[in-house]
Write a protein that holds these residues in place. Structure first.
Motif, PDB file in Angstrom:
ATOM      1  N   ILE A  22       0.874  -1.182   0.000  1.00  0.00           N
ATOM      2  CA  ILE A  22       0.000   0.000   0.000  1.00  0.00           C
ATOM      3  C   ILE A  22       0.906   1.225   0.000  1.00  0.00           C
ATOM      4  O   ILE A  22       1.610   1.485   0.969  1.00  0.00           O
ATOM      5  N   LYS A  23       0.906   1.969  -1.108  1.00  0.00           N
ATOM      6  CA  LYS A  23       1.792   3.130  -1.206  1.00  0.00           C
ATOM      7  C   LYS A  23       0.978   4.412  -1.279  1.00  0.00           C
ATOM      8  O   LYS A  23      -0.144   4.439  -1.786  1.00  0.00           O
ATOM      9  N   SER A 115       3.175  -0.967   4.013  1.00  0.00           N
ATOM     10  CA  SER A 115       2.884   0.379   3.516  1.00  0.00           C
ATOM     11  C   SER A 115       4.184   1.131   3.279  1.00  0.00           C
ATOM     12  O   SER A 115       5.198   0.857   3.948  1.00  0.00           O
ATOM     13  N   GLY A 116       4.155   2.081   2.332  1.00  0.00           N
ATOM     14  CA  GLY A 116       5.341   2.876   2.049  1.00  0.00           C
ATOM     15  C   GLY A 116       4.982   4.244   1.511  1.00  0.00           C
ATOM     16  O   GLY A 116       3.957   4.400   0.834  1.00  0.00           O
ATOM     17  N   SER A 117       5.826   5.244   1.817  1.00  0.00           N
ATOM     18  CA  SER A 117       5.544   6.628   1.432  1.00  0.00           C
ATOM     19  C   SER A 117       6.372   7.125   0.251  1.00  0.00           C
ATOM     20  O   SER A 117       6.209   8.258  -0.161  1.00  0.00           O
ATOM     21  N   SER A 118       7.261   6.297  -0.265  1.00  0.00           N
ATOM     22  CA  SER A 118       8.099   6.740  -1.374  1.00  0.00           C
ATOM     23  C   SER A 118       8.053   5.730  -2.503  1.00  0.00           C
ATOM     24  O   SER A 118       8.579   4.637  -2.397  1.00  0.00           O
ATOM     25  N   ILE A 263      16.331  19.545 -12.388  1.00  0.00           N
ATOM     26  CA  ILE A 263      14.880  19.754 -12.478  1.00  0.00           C
ATOM     27  C   ILE A 263      14.170  18.416 -12.645  1.00  0.00           C
ATOM     28  O   ILE A 263      13.178  18.124 -11.950  1.00  0.00           O
ATOM     29  N   GLU A 264      14.671  17.602 -13.537  1.00  0.00           N
ATOM     30  CA  GLU A 264      14.068  16.283 -13.779  1.00  0.00           C
ATOM     31  C   GLU A 264      14.121  15.421 -12.517  1.00  0.00           C
ATOM     32  O   GLU A 264      13.147  14.740 -12.176  1.00  0.00           O
ATOM     33  N   HIS A 265      15.242  15.468 -11.819  1.00  0.00           N
ATOM     34  CA  HIS A 265      15.395  14.702 -10.580  1.00  0.00           C
ATOM     35  C   HIS A 265      14.391  15.147  -9.524  1.00  0.00           C
ATOM     36  O   HIS A 265      13.742  14.313  -8.866  1.00  0.00           O
ATOM     37  N   TYR A 266      14.217  16.461  -9.368  1.00  0.00           N
ATOM     38  CA  TYR A 266      13.268  16.984  -8.374  1.00  0.00           C
ATOM     39  C   TYR A 266      11.825  16.663  -8.764  1.00  0.00           C
ATOM     40  O   TYR A 266      10.982  16.378  -7.902  1.00  0.00           O
ATOM     41  N   LEU A 267      11.527  16.710 -10.058  1.00  0.00           N
ATOM     42  CA  LEU A 267      10.185  16.329 -10.522  1.00  0.00           C
ATOM     43  C   LEU A 267       9.923  14.851 -10.227  1.00  0.00           C
ATOM     44  O   LEU A 267       8.815  14.476  -9.820  1.00  0.00           O
ATOM     45  N   ASP A 268      10.948  14.023 -10.422  1.00  0.00           N
ATOM     46  CA  ASP A 268      10.821  12.594 -10.093  1.00  0.00           C
ATOM     47  C   ASP A 268      10.533  12.403  -8.607  1.00  0.00           C
ATOM     48  O   ASP A 268       9.711  11.559  -8.226  1.00  0.00           O
ATOM     49  N   GLU A 271       6.955  13.507  -7.772  1.00  0.00           N
ATOM     50  CA  GLU A 271       6.019  12.517  -8.295  1.00  0.00           C
ATOM     51  C   GLU A 271       6.121  11.218  -7.494  1.00  0.00           C
ATOM     52  O   GLU A 271       5.106  10.607  -7.162  1.00  0.00           O
ATOM     53  N   GLY A 272       7.347  10.822  -7.174  1.00  0.00           N
ATOM     54  CA  GLY A 272       7.580   9.573  -6.460  1.00  0.00           C
ATOM     55  C   GLY A 272       7.144   9.593  -5.017  1.00  0.00           C
ATOM     56  O   GLY A 272       6.996   8.540  -4.394  1.00  0.00           O
TER      57      GLY A 272
END
Length: 422
Positions: A22-23, A115-118, A263-268, A271-272
């Motif tokens: 469950i994430k 459960s996990g948050s990331s 920027i791409e890393h922070y967006l990931d 989102e993640g």
């Protein structure tokens, strides 16, 4: 306790030889859900709940052999299956391999529910669990769940596209006032359970600010090792102010003085950790889909309010089109997998807000203004281009309801979205 729709989806998998994952973001109610599952199972089964993040130094979380020894010492693994609930399991080092070792050795006698948050950490560890797991995404409260917590009315109604539009119209006439009042509350404050069940507005604001401060700006930064904290926080502010808009990495890079890879890393990361979600354009060619600019949406309105400081909206007619679009996105992501939801945009800039790709295609547009009674031109173009592949065209409106048989196009007020069964 607020009744969560996800429990119905999880129930059929209880007792199966699968690791249930469950994430979802912190504070969405994952712990409460695990405790609810525990209570449900305890009538006829042995159940143990272990909060990993509160006992990180415990050696049983560092070695699967020690974990199984502890379980065998404390619980008799005989005829009845033992259910082990691990909260925030991503904190376990090499969590995927840890769970795999337990599963492979004891899948007949033990079921792991974690459960996990990331998503980033969960995905990184999932390669060990291929064929061994089933994933569930727990969001903040959907509007229907929000209604179950806030409204005095029961909202068990469900309508599908084979039913008469008049039936839906009658439902709307009866409940329109209550739905609009609660919709404004939801759009303003979002669906984090604690904020939802708190009546005092100052306390609600404090709860949301704390979620932003401790989870988004602290836990995530530390856990995923964000280096440029100022740039990361400014990116969150920019994205919160442009939900439903295209995001251009080059523009963000110039504005934030960060290179495009960062920027791409922070967006990931955003989102993640289930804060924002990128949506990509629909093309028949997958490569084009992955190279064109995406649009950005937020998983909760309370986060938007806390970060932007936007004033509370008290008039249904003054809700912005962007917020309504984000609402429809959130409801669609409750029904469909994120990977099945796109948007459509032509070279000239004509756009259909959402395309859902299943066996058939669903074309969905949001038009939150008066006198919307005709099918938008972009939807017509999309229907012509993809022909019989398009099963339904749906325009979510401010108030108008109807059906255009010629174009197979339904017009449905946006506050009825949670009651539409796709």
């Amino acid at each position: 306790m607020i009744k969560r729709e996800i429990f119905k989806k999880i129930k059929p998998w209880l007792g199966d030889e699968k690791v249930i994952i469950i994430k979802g973001a912190r504070q969405t109610g994952k712990t409460t859900l695990l405790l609810h599952i525990k209570k449900y199972l305890e009538n006829n089964n042995k159940v143990v709940y272990l909060p990993v993040d509160q006992d990180l130094d415990n050696p049983i979380f560092q070695d699967s052999k020690l974990f199984l020894k502890y379980i065998n010492d404390q619980y008799e693994l005989k005829n009845k299956k033992l259910y082990i609930l691990l909260d925030e399991f991503q904190h376990i080092k090499n969590a995927g391999l840890f769970l795999k070792n337990i599963f492979d050795k004891e899948k007949k006698r033990i079921q792991l529910i974690v459960s996990g948050s990331s998503s980033l950490e969960i995905t990184k560890n999932s390669e060990f669990l291929t064929g061994r797991k089933i994933d569930f995404f727990m969001q903040t409260l959907s509007f229907k769940e929000f209604l179950s917590a806030k409204s005095t009315n029961k909202y068990d109604y469900s309508w599908n596209f084979n039913n008469s539009i008049k039936e839906l119209s009658d439902f709307y006439k009866i409940y329109k006032k209550d739905l609009k009042i609660n919709f404004l509350d939801y759009i303003n404050w979002g669906g984090y359970p604690e904020a939802t069940t708190t009546r005092n507005k100052d306390k609600r604001e404090a709860i949301l600010n704390d979620i932003v401060k401790t989870y988004i700006k602290k836990d995530v930064v530390n856990f995923l090792r964000v280096k440029n904290i100022s740039g990361y926080n400014n990116l969150i502010l920019i994205l919160s102010n442009q939900v439903g808009s295209l995001i251009n990495k080059n523009e963000l890079s110039n504005t934030l003085k960060l290179n495009s890879r960062t920027i791409e890393h922070y967006l990931d990361i955003l989102e993640g950790t289930f804060i924002f979600q990128r949506l990509y354009p629909f093309f028949s060619n997958l490569r084009k889909t992955l190279t064109k600019m995406p649009k950005i949406y937020c998983h909760d309105f309370g986060i938007i309010k806390s970060i932007t400081g936007h004033p509370e909206i008290f008039d249904y007619n003054l809700v912005s089109g962007e917020m309504v679009e984000n609402f429809i996105f959130k409801e669609l992501s409750r029904i469909f997998l994120i990977d099945d939801i796109y948007f459509y945009r032509t070279i000239s800039g004509a756009e259909v807000d959402f395309i859902v790709k299943k066996i058939f295609l669903y074309s969905i547009e949001v038009k939150f203004r008066k006198n919307v009674k005709t099918m938008p031109v972009a939807m017509k173009h999309f229907a012509n281009d993809y022909g019989k592949k398009v099963k339904l065209n749906i325009v979510f409106t401010k108030d108008y309801m109807g059906f255009n048989k010629k174009n197979n196009c339904f017009f449905i007020p946006i506050i009825l979205m949670p009651f539409v069964n796709f």
